[in-house]
Scaffold this active site. Sequence first.
Site, short mmCIF file in Angstrom:
data_model
loop_
_atom_site.label_atom_id
_atom_site.label_comp_id
_atom_site.label_asym_id
_atom_site.label_seq_id
_atom_site.Cartn_x
_atom_site.Cartn_y
_atom_site.Cartn_z
N LYS A 29 0.85 -1.19 0.00
CA LYS A 29 0.00 0.00 0.00
C LYS A 29 0.88 1.23 0.00
O LYS A 29 2.03 1.20 0.47
CB LYS A 29 -0.91 0.04 1.23
N GLY A 41 -21.18 6.74 2.24
CA GLY A 41 -20.06 7.08 1.37
C GLY A 41 -20.48 6.96 -0.08
O GLY A 41 -20.87 5.88 -0.53
N TYR A 42 -20.42 8.07 -0.82
CA TYR A 42 -20.91 8.05 -2.20
C TYR A 42 -19.83 8.50 -3.18
O TYR A 42 -20.05 9.30 -4.08
CB TYR A 42 -22.17 8.93 -2.34
N GLY A 43 -18.64 7.93 -2.99
CA GLY A 43 -17.59 8.09 -3.98
C GLY A 43 -17.74 7.03 -5.05
O GLY A 43 -18.85 6.54 -5.30
N ASN A 44 -16.64 6.65 -5.67
CA ASN A 44 -16.68 5.68 -6.76
C ASN A 44 -17.32 4.37 -6.33
O ASN A 44 -18.27 3.88 -6.95
CB ASN A 44 -15.26 5.43 -7.28
N ALA A 45 -16.82 3.78 -5.22
CA ALA A 45 -17.33 2.48 -4.79
C ALA A 45 -18.79 2.56 -4.36
O ALA A 45 -19.62 1.72 -4.73
CB ALA A 45 -16.48 1.94 -3.64
N GLY A 46 -19.15 3.58 -3.58
CA GLY A 46 -20.52 3.70 -3.09
C GLY A 46 -21.53 3.95 -4.19
O GLY A 46 -22.60 3.34 -4.21
#
Length: 445
Positions: free
Chosen positions: A129, A241-246
């Site tokens: 990482k 969470g409403y980024g790319n994944a969400g």
Amino acid sequence: MPSSSSRTSGAAVKKTRVVAERKPSQELNPFALAQAQLDKACDKLGLEPEMRAVLRQPMRELHVALPVRLDDGRVQVFQGFRVQHNDARGPCKGGIRFHPAETIDTVRALAMWMTWKCALMDLPLGGGKGGVICNPKEMSSRELQQVAREYIRQIYHMIGPDQDVPAPDVYTDPQIMAWMMDEYSRLVGRHTPDVITGKPLALGGSAGRQDATARGTVYTVREACRHLGILTKGATAAIQGYGNAGAYTAQLLVDLLGMKILAVNDSRGGVYSAEGLDPAAAVEHKAKTKSVVGTPGTSPISEAELLALEVDVLVPAALENVLTGHNAGAVRAKIVAEAANGPTTLEADDLFADKGVFVIPDFLCNAGGVTVSYFEWVQNRSSWYWGEQEVYERLDGRMVRAFREVLATSLEAKTDMRTAAYMVAVQRVAEAIRLRGWLEPRSGV
């Protein structure tokens, strides 16, 4: 500027846009959490103390200082990290995060989780990482490119197609991966698309990579619903969470499983609709306003209220330590699907076990991203590229196989899904370490 040696950082520099490295409390320290989760699995497996000692620490770390000239002419020095947890099963694999509150312990934890994630999915890869303490929301495209290129210049000697293959993570994207791949290629003097995954399609990216994390999440939710006897059509979900994944998870829960999304949120607030909101409308509204708040046809909802909604599926899809001993008792979801890394603390896990909440652990639930990254690496190395449908079918098969292995271990060992996932993954890594001869047998054995 020369990088520091392992486990040491460069001289402290006063930053104009970024505060000093945040020190998480011991209670919510992600690396301490990752080690505690590992210890629990080691107890179940009866692993010897020497093996535990090897698995509890990263094999190597690099701390770097990145001098970048800003658009206003000033030079700012950013702090960055690259951690390689374990490469017994193959080259390290893991994303790069650009975040103002990045910490070395977060990167250590995520590198460890990547080791288990790759092993659980039976990929010939280890865990790594990286991260840079910066705030992309306050930076121009030119400044971001300079940070990306300087980061690669500082770490290029420890990465490579056969050593360590980075990928995008929080606040990094295909464009940043393209800059990083280009910088590495310049440094080594040849085109190396297989050094970085999550690239644009035009530079060797894989079809199906953009929504891979979300798609893997939805496949595991489907399998969990089958196990629990929950009819997915008409079932309800909330997304934290409403980024790319969400955002992709919300849309795919609707498109593939016929679920209703009752609530979503982001860092500025949340929205709710009892009839089910339109995930695409929320994405469109956020693109215009920078937040889902105010999406037409919805009412406001706080994060605490969202987490406590009575839904079939709760999807934490943001950052670490969202579900803790303080709020897990209020969760009324039947399934917690961890699209984020490390969203649940040990105290929350215990509460969920007592309440009978079915948790799909992060390094199973969100493994779609690294799996399709692996597919991309394979395609780059062979120069043979697959269509989108082939990628989805391969991903579905791997996610189902991993879910069923973990579920079978959970039922056989009479333990929770997270511990079962650790048992499967840790056993595979330990076997590779033994076969390589990294641990000498005890005298007399």
